[in-house]
Design a protein around this motif. Sequence first.
Motif, PDB file in Angstrom:
ATOM      1  N   LEU A 197       0.838  -1.195   0.000  1.00 11.47           N
ATOM      2  CA  LEU A 197       0.000   0.000   0.000  1.00 11.47           C
ATOM      3  C   LEU A 197       0.867   1.236   0.000  1.00 11.47           C
ATOM      4  O   LEU A 197       1.904   1.281   0.645  1.00 11.47           O
ATOM      5  CB  LEU A 197      -0.896   0.029   1.252  1.00 11.47           C
ATOM      6  N   SER A 198       0.432   2.244  -0.702  1.00 10.98           N
ATOM      7  CA  SER A 198       1.155   3.506  -0.676  1.00 10.98           C
ATOM      8  C   SER A 198       0.836   4.243   0.609  1.00 10.98           C
ATOM      9  O   SER A 198      -0.242   4.097   1.167  1.00 10.98           O
ATOM     10  CB  SER A 198       0.761   4.367  -1.893  1.00 10.98           C
ATOM     11  N   VAL A 199       1.770   5.043   1.113  1.00  8.99           N
ATOM     12  CA  VAL A 199       1.579   5.785   2.356  1.00  8.99           C
ATOM     13  C   VAL A 199       0.681   6.987   2.131  1.00  8.99           C
ATOM     14  O   VAL A 199      -0.057   7.423   2.996  1.00  8.99           O
ATOM     15  CB  VAL A 199       2.945   6.230   2.921  1.00  8.99           C
ATOM     16  N   VAL A 200       0.714   7.543   0.932  1.00  8.36           N
ATOM     17  CA  VAL A 200      -0.059   8.733   0.612  1.00  8.36           C
ATOM     18  C   VAL A 200      -1.272   8.341  -0.214  1.00  8.36           C
ATOM     19  O   VAL A 200      -1.168   7.492  -1.097  1.00  8.36           O
ATOM     20  CB  VAL A 200       0.807   9.737  -0.191  1.00  8.36           C
ATOM     21  N   PRO A 201      -2.471   8.916   0.081  1.00  3.19           N
ATOM     22  CA  PRO A 201      -3.643   8.591  -0.723  1.00  3.19           C
ATOM     23  C   PRO A 201      -3.411   8.904  -2.194  1.00  3.19           C
ATOM     24  O   PRO A 201      -2.560   9.699  -2.547  1.00  3.19           O
ATOM     25  CB  PRO A 201      -4.739   9.497  -0.126  1.00  3.19           C
ATOM     26  N   HIS A 202      -4.222   8.263  -3.031  1.00  2.00           N
ATOM     27  CA  HIS A 202      -4.132   8.494  -4.472  1.00  2.00           C
ATOM     28  C   HIS A 202      -4.244   9.989  -4.763  1.00  2.00           C
ATOM     29  O   HIS A 202      -5.097  10.667  -4.217  1.00  2.00           O
ATOM     30  CB  HIS A 202      -5.264   7.720  -5.170  1.00  2.00           C
ATOM     31  N   SER A 203      -3.393  10.478  -5.589  1.00  2.00           N
ATOM     32  CA  SER A 203      -3.306  11.929  -5.816  1.00  2.00           C
ATOM     33  C   SER A 203      -4.512  12.495  -6.546  1.00  2.00           C
ATOM     34  O   SER A 203      -4.719  13.695  -6.572  1.00  2.00           O
ATOM     35  CB  SER A 203      -2.028  12.251  -6.617  1.00  2.00           C
ATOM     36  N   GLY A 204      -5.317  11.638  -7.154  1.00  2.00           N
ATOM     37  CA  GLY A 204      -6.421  12.169  -7.927  1.00  2.00           C
ATOM     38  C   GLY A 204      -7.783  11.745  -7.420  1.00  2.00           C
ATOM     39  O   GLY A 204      -8.407  12.400  -6.608  1.00  2.00           O
ATOM     40  N   ARG A 205      -8.228  10.573  -7.842  1.00  2.00           N
ATOM     41  CA  ARG A 205      -9.616  10.175  -7.664  1.00  2.00           C
ATOM     42  C   ARG A 205      -9.999   9.837  -6.220  1.00  2.00           C
ATOM     43  O   ARG A 205     -11.103  10.140  -5.784  1.00  2.00           O
ATOM     44  CB  ARG A 205      -9.893   8.972  -8.571  1.00  2.00           C
ATOM     45  N   PHE A 206      -9.094   9.183  -5.482  1.00  2.00           N
ATOM     46  CA  PHE A 206      -9.457   8.684  -4.157  1.00  2.00           C
ATOM     47  C   PHE A 206      -8.720   9.428  -3.040  1.00  2.00           C
ATOM     48  O   PHE A 206      -7.494   9.508  -3.050  1.00  2.00           O
ATOM     49  CB  PHE A 206      -9.153   7.186  -4.067  1.00  2.00           C
ATOM     50  N   CYS A 207      -9.498   9.940  -2.090  1.00  2.75           N
ATOM     51  CA  CYS A 207      -8.929  10.682  -0.963  1.00  2.75           C
ATOM     52  C   CYS A 207      -8.974   9.886   0.341  1.00  2.75           C
ATOM     53  O   CYS A 207      -8.229  10.187   1.265  1.00  2.75           O
ATOM     54  CB  CYS A 207      -9.699  11.989  -0.754  1.00  2.75           C
ATOM     55  N   TYR A 208      -9.842   8.889   0.433  1.00  2.21           N
ATOM     56  CA  TYR A 208     -10.114   8.229   1.707  1.00  2.21           C
ATOM     57  C   TYR A 208      -9.640   6.781   1.768  1.00  2.21           C
ATOM     58  O   TYR A 208      -9.806   6.127   2.793  1.00  2.21           O
ATOM     59  CB  TYR A 208     -11.610   8.295   2.019  1.00  2.21           C
ATOM     60  N   THR A 209      -9.087   6.258   0.679  1.00  6.73           N
ATOM     61  CA  THR A 209      -8.497   4.926   0.695  1.00  6.73           C
ATOM     62  C   THR A 209      -7.119   5.001   0.056  1.00  6.73           C
ATOM     63  O   THR A 209      -6.818   5.932  -0.704  1.00  6.73           O
ATOM     64  CB  THR A 209      -9.357   3.919  -0.092  1.00  6.73           C
ATOM     65  N   LEU A 210      -6.292   4.007   0.393  1.00  2.74           N
ATOM     66  CA  LEU A 210      -4.954   3.933  -0.169  1.00  2.74           C
ATOM     67  C   LEU A 210      -4.932   2.940  -1.328  1.00  2.74           C
ATOM     68  O   LEU A 210      -5.744   2.006  -1.378  1.00  2.74           O
ATOM     69  CB  LEU A 210      -3.958   3.501   0.904  1.00  2.74           C
ATOM     70  N   ASP A 211      -4.028   3.133  -2.253  1.00  2.00           N
ATOM     71  CA  ASP A 211      -3.912   2.211  -3.376  1.00  2.00           C
ATOM     72  C   ASP A 211      -3.623   0.810  -2.841  1.00  2.00           C
ATOM     73  O   ASP A 211      -2.727   0.618  -2.015  1.00  2.00           O
ATOM     74  CB  ASP A 211      -2.789   2.650  -4.321  1.00  2.00           C
ATOM     75  N   ASN A 212      -4.396  -0.171  -3.292  1.00  2.00           N
ATOM     76  CA  ASN A 212      -4.266  -1.522  -2.763  1.00  2.00           C
ATOM     77  C   ASN A 212      -4.762  -2.539  -3.785  1.00  2.00           C
ATOM     78  O   ASN A 212      -5.359  -2.186  -4.800  1.00  2.00           O
ATOM     79  CB  ASN A 212      -5.053  -1.652  -1.453  1.00  2.00           C
TER      80      ASN A 212
END
Length: 343
Positions: free
Chosen positions: A42-57
């Motif tokens: 998982l990335s530490v920072v949320p997705h820079s565009g579409r998703f603010c409340y989940t992490l890339d997974n």
Amino acid sequence: MERLGERLGERSAARLDTILRHLSPRLGAAPAPISVPTSAQLSVVPHSGRFCYTLDNNLLTTEQRQFYEDNGYLLIKKLVSDEDIERFSKEFTRICKREVKPPGLMIMKDESLKSQFGQSEKVVNKVQDFQEDEELFRYCTLPEVLKYVECFTGPNIMAMHTMLINKLPDSDKQTFLHPMHQDLHYFPFRPASRIVCAWTAMERAHEDNGCLVVQPGTHKTTLKPHGYPVWEGKTNKLFHGLLDEDEKIPKVHLVMEKGDTVFFHPLLIHGSGINRTSGFRKSISCHFASSECHYIDVKNTTQEHLEKELEEMVLKKYNATSVELKDIWNFRARLVQGERINL
């Protein structure tokens, strides 16, 4: 000034070890916290565009991420096994009968029923802070739960607040309705987007027995002022609610089967209704947070009065002379995965 950890530590050598593990987790004499390997990249920072409340997974589908993005909660069916739920239920019964007495556990009762039912689960509405009860704390370490938690918090996960709720049938003297509220009101750590609650139904939850009620999309709002609601009958300690509730916002009753688990954001406005049945409605939950979250000073904020109330309760319970809010949360917090960093 006497510190809470020092005061509690005087009770027994074993209890001191427990306190030291939480207040000074790196001390060599303290037992190591439970930890399990991370379950996904998982990335530490949320997705820079579409998703603010989940992490890339690699676990949540795009549709699931978008649902949480839009609504602030995500329901996963049959996540926790019947066998685990039965074990949690048996341990709850043992706690009610005082067969086990985990350190730090807070038991909330309807005292008006004690003369009728004595020491039994028919009196206990809730047990919280069960981080020292190894059987109930297993819930916080279940791989099937943690793999979802990691999608919101990242790989370094702390269990911050634990509860098993046994919603009693309603009566004329006592109501166990929980007013609409935001859980972030109770938490002196941030950022909110790296905190998530996992709430599992231990039996079928529906509108008649007081299931969860949510206002979808309200996780995108700010933290609102809370306090005790003005209504007839007795108000439960620390059951704070919104002081200015917007009745126009649609509400959704989350009907859940045994083992169903909902994950929700700490700013999501939610509550639970009255149990109008003759039975009990049990659930088990934990608020998880990234260990990279940080504590904040709640002085001069809408959370300040809660800080004072909570500190007064702890001082009275442990006969201490001083305590800070951070001490309380350091005691409650326990590592379940990865590395303990800030919390």
